[in-house]
Scaffold this active site. Structure first.
Site, PDB file in Angstrom:
ATOM      1  N   ASP A 288       0.861  -1.165   0.000  1.00  0.00           N
ATOM      2  CA  ASP A 288       0.000   0.000   0.000  1.00  0.00           C
ATOM      3  C   ASP A 288       0.908   1.229   0.000  1.00  0.00           C
ATOM      4  OD1 ASP A 288      -2.259   1.591   0.016  1.00  0.00           O
ATOM      5  OD2 ASP A 288      -3.257   0.446   1.588  1.00  0.00           O
ATOM      6  N   GLU A 636     -16.931  10.629   4.498  1.00  0.00           N
ATOM      7  CA  GLU A 636     -16.556   9.256   4.848  1.00  0.00           C
ATOM      8  C   GLU A 636     -15.686   8.712   3.725  1.00  0.00           C
ATOM      9  OE1 GLU A 636     -19.408   6.120   5.032  1.00  0.00           O
ATOM     10  OE2 GLU A 636     -20.521   6.764   3.272  1.00  0.00           O
TER      11      GLU A 636
END
Length: 893
Positions: A288, A636
């Site tokens: 990542d 979000e």
């Protein structure tokens, strides 16, 4: 020669032309010879011989690289190796729900909506469509000499993490809380993306984030999670195992967090023992982004002291590709200092180059079947139709008291109210492409009812302190005596030199998709400088912001208010300020672009406005009210700076609707008008008051560019909804364990001991279904498949889909799940039609996972339930339009 002095100029002209032509021919010949030499040189390399096996070609290529060159190819933005004819390649690309961040593309429903379809074959079709667009866009980029970020064929999708807790902001990217449903959707999407050619991969899909990763966002770089082996192998790993073993996914992305003390990108257990040894994964692992830096940076994992040690640890444990800046040049230092063997570098590079060869990147495009996909597939009508179909299938009708829905199209007036009624962002979710269409609920309802009066009102902000930002109009922007701003456009990313041109831009509201603002731009690099004044026509407190997809700065009265640095999808930064009517303020916006999806919007909102009164007025003069509430990907999502009541840096600290929306909903309902609630969100909402007081509730998720059409079709009966919840809707955050607790106790439908608001698998229809003739054996010898048949009938008056769900429960077994989904199928039935369905459940599916993480088969009672829902729910939590049958059988040795 007959030489006439009077013709000397003409002669000299002719002579000069001959000389010039000779020189040109000479240089062309030299260049051609040089080019031919280069071609001959490159084709002479063994790795360019397409008749050889890929393994041999890769081995030859790597054998000719220096250590520095090897290391350079292990970073996501790998540079060219000119002497070997290896072109530059950027490994970073996204297609979570359509090709993302690369200009125009079809935008499909967000991942959670894909899960809500419970239709795995449909998601295979979607994967095929998305990879068609990906291939077409890639070859267009290559033809233009572009090899930058978001232009390659290696996609960091799908997100198959388990959505174990509704507070996680990135849960919207997943397919829900169940390992089996997630695996079926994920396997089909991967297969659609990677294609079925025996020689060439269509694209590379990447299963992420491996493993035990689902929030919190704000501490993901430092957290260390623990689980039992039972939870690890029963919940967190099955979707990854299916991706590797069934879908043959060619890439896996390791997660930011630690698991059992080891960083996931440096975990011997995860990357070597399980992934490669047990599952025989032969693709490559990518970190990542900037996760390797977390190994050593202060305040994070701090496993080692230096970048070189971090790089050595990651490579030695099996992370082949670095999204970040840690490997290059630190891996060279690590090899020279004997922190890691060069053989490990070669192994990682073998995996990476194998992928590039399998994508056809070292072969003629004429030989690669996928290179022939025309660009016309991008944002094509066929893909539009598929996006709208998936959006319709994702719609979940949560409640429909007294058949409030569908609405009549003969309505003369309708109020459409709410912060998501006309929100483009609420269609898109995160990690999205740039659509040509923004069919919001408001637009779709207006199109559906051309003769009705549509009374629209915003009604409320999405949350307290988060106003709806709109483009700043030209009426308040001034450039001298002119409206708008002065715009200077440059062919570089730093506003240097003379601009290509200067013009007036009336507003800053740009999405440059097919065509960049500067003609004949050879790369994606350009910059713009906007200057002028902002002169408000009303006094008050304002929020002023810039929404940008790349990078830039906003200056206000000479002060730098904020700066974007390398944002990979459009994000908004802002500041709040009190302004006086008629008082001008100096504005300077500096924007630069470096990738293929340039966007910039100069936006604002007046704070503390009375939004409810206009909404009440709109409702009072309407026959019916449709309220579009929910959440927004602006608040979000992934690791955000957002700090609002109920929200915590991308995650949520509460799972109710924001207070602004609850107040609006209650005041609208008090008017006594027929009211429908449409929810647009990426995670479960505790809409308890609505469940008790609003007669109809439709869950629409972030439904893509045609989401409004899907919503309108359901509301007015042109489509019969059949989506099912892929997550549990809880009543309160108090019902949940601690967010950082990764144990599955009291989580998801499998282990939650309380009463959910709406259970996993819930969803209503405009028709009804009955189940008969259930055929299940009374006893079953373990290690044999469980064969089941059942008849399903549409007992209502309209055609519709039913999602048949098959669960098993181990009665009397300690620590066993309440029930486990082991099969499902979405079917279409005409009114009155009956179909017989067959299921074959393997021993692995009905086995128990013990505390050692091992699948065991034991004698005992197995309860089987089959129907359009889970059994045993009552009231609003029950799916009244479907049936369920339950039978016990005995497992014997």
């Amino acid at each position: 020669m007959n030489f006439n002095i009077y013709n000397r100029p003409q002669f000299l002209i002719k002579l000069s032309k001959i000389c010039l032509l000779t020189v040109v021919v000479f240089f062309i010949s030299c260049k051609a010879n040089k080019t031919n030499e280069q071609v001959a040189k490159f084709t002479a390399f063994k790795f360019n011989d397409t008749s050889l096996p890929i393994e041999e070609r890769v081995r030859d290529l790597i054998s000719q690289m220096t250590l520095s060159e090897k290391v350079s190819q292990m970073r996501y933005d790998a540079p060219e190796i000119n002497r070997l004819g290896v072109p530059a390649y950027n490994w970073w690309n996204e297609c979570l729900h359509g090709v993302a961040r690369a200009g125009e593309a079809t935008v499909f429903p967000q991942g959670i909506g894909m899960g809500a379809t419970w239709n795995a074959p449909l998601i295979f079709e979607m994967g095929t469509a998305v990879s068609d667009e990906a291939r077409a866009k890639h070859h267009k980029f290559i033809s233009e000499g572009k090899r930058g970020i978001y232009q390659g064929l290696t996609f960091w999708t799908p997100n198959i993490n388990i959505f174990r807790d509704p507070r996680w902001g990135r849960g919207q990217e997943t397919y829900g809380e169940d390992p089996y449903l997630t695996s079926r959707i994920g396997v089909n999407y991967i297969k659609g993306l990677q294609g079925d050619d025996s020689k060439y991969l269509k694209v590379v899909a990447t299963a992420k984030h491996y493993a035990v990763h689902s929030g919190p966002e704000k501490s993901r770089h430092e957290d260390n999670y623990q689980t039992s082996n039972k939870d690890l192998f029963e919940t967190y790993l099955p979707a990854f195992e299916a991706a590797v073993k069934e879908a043959k996914v060619h890439s896996v992305m390791c997660a930011y967090n630690r698991f059992r003390e080891e960083a996931c990108c440096g975990s011997n257990l995860l990357l070597q023992k399980i992934l490669r040894d047990d599952w025989s994964f032969d693709g490559y692992v990518v970190s990542d982004c900037w996760a390797i830096n977390d190994f050593w940076e202060p305040g994070k994992h701090e496993l080692v002291k230096t970048p070189a040690e971090a790089s050595a640890l990651a490579v030695s444990r099996g992370t082949d590709l670095n999204c970040g800046d840690c490997y290059d040049p630190n891996l060279k230092e690590a090899v020279l200092k004997k922190m890691v063997d060069e053989e490990k570098i070669d192994l990682a590079l073998t995996r990476l180059m194998t992928a590039r060869f399998k994508l056809g990147m070292f072969d003629s495009e004429a030989d690669v079947i996928w290179s022939k996909i025309p660009y016309s597939v991008v944002a094509s009508q066929e893909h539009y139709d598929l996006s709208e179909k998936i959006a319709k299938e994702s719609m979940v009708l949560l409640k429909n008291q007294n058949n409030t829905l569908p609405l009549s199209k003969n309505i003369k007036s309708i109020a459409v109210i709410g912060p998501n009624a006309n929100s483009k962002q609420a269609l898109l979710g995160n990690y999205h492409g740039t659509p040509k269409n923004y069919n919001t609920p408001l637009k779709a309802i207006m199109d559906k009812l051309p003769n009705a009066t549509i009374n629209y009102a915003l009604g409320s902000d999405i949350a307290i302190g988060w106003p709806t930002l709109n483009t700043i109009p030209s009426s308040v922007l001034k450039n001298g005596e002119n409206k708008g701003l002065k715009a200077e456009y440059f062919k570089n990313t730093n506003w240097e030199g003379t601009p290509e041109f200067i013009r007036k831009d009336s507003v800053v509201d740009f999405i440059w998709t097919l065509k960049k603002p500067i003609d004949n731009l050879k790369t994606d690099d350009f910059s713009v400088k906007w200057t002028g004044q902002l002169v408000p026509n009303e006094s008050g407190k304002y929020r002023i912001g810039l929404r940008a997809s790349s990078a830039g700065k906003l200056y206000f009265d000479g002060d730098l208010k904020f700066e974007f640095k390398d944002d990979h999808e459009p994000k908004t930064k802002y500041f709040d300020i009190d302004l006086q009517s008629g008082i001008g303020h100096e504005i300077k916006i500096e924007y630069y672009n470096y990738h293929s999806d340039p966007q910039a919007q100069f936006v604002w909102a007046k704070m503390d406005q009375d939004l409810i009164t206009p909404a009440l007025e709109a409702a009072k003069k309407s026959e019916v009210v449709v309220m579009c509430l929910g959440l927004s990907p602006d608040i979000e999502g992934e690791e955000m700076p957002v700090l609002l009541e109920g929200f915590d840096k991308g995650d949520r600290s509460d799972i109710t609707l924001p207070k602004t929306q609850i107040e609006l909903m209650k005041k609208i309902q008090a008017l006594g008008k027929p009211t429908i609630l449409v929810l647009m969100n990426g995670s479960a909402l505790a809409v308890n008051w609505a469940a008790d007081n609003i007669p109809a509730i439709l869950e629409a998720w972030y439904p893509g560019e045609f989401g409004g059409n899907a919503i309108a079709d359901v509301l007015f009966g042109d489509y019969n909804p059949a989506g099912r919840l892929p997550v549990t809707f809880y009543k309160s955050v108090d019902d949940l364990p601690d967010f950082k607790n990764y144990n599955m106790e009291n989580r998801t439908y499998k282990y939650f001991k309380g009463d959910p608001l709406f259970p996993f698998g819930h969803g209503l229809s405009y028709t009804s279904f009955a189940y008969t003739n259930l055929n299940i054996p009374d006893t079953l010898s373990i290690n044999n498949d469980l064969e089941i048949t059942v008849d399903v009938k549409n007992t209502g008056a309209v055609n519709g889909d039913e999602v048949v769900q098959l669960y098993v429960s181990h009665e009397g077994k300690v620590d066993a799940a309440i029930r486990t989904l082991v099969g499902f199928e979405r079917i279409h039935l005409k009114a009155g039609e009956t179909k017989k369905l067959s299921f074959s459940i393997s021993p692995k599916q009905y086995a128990l996972i013990n505390n050692e993480g091992i699948a065991v088969l034991e004698s005992g009672l197995l309860k089987v339930s089959i129907g359009g829902k889970q059994p045993s729910f009552k009231g609003v939590a029950d799916t009244t339009t479907s049936d369920v049958l339950v039978k016990n059988l005995t497992l014997i040795n």
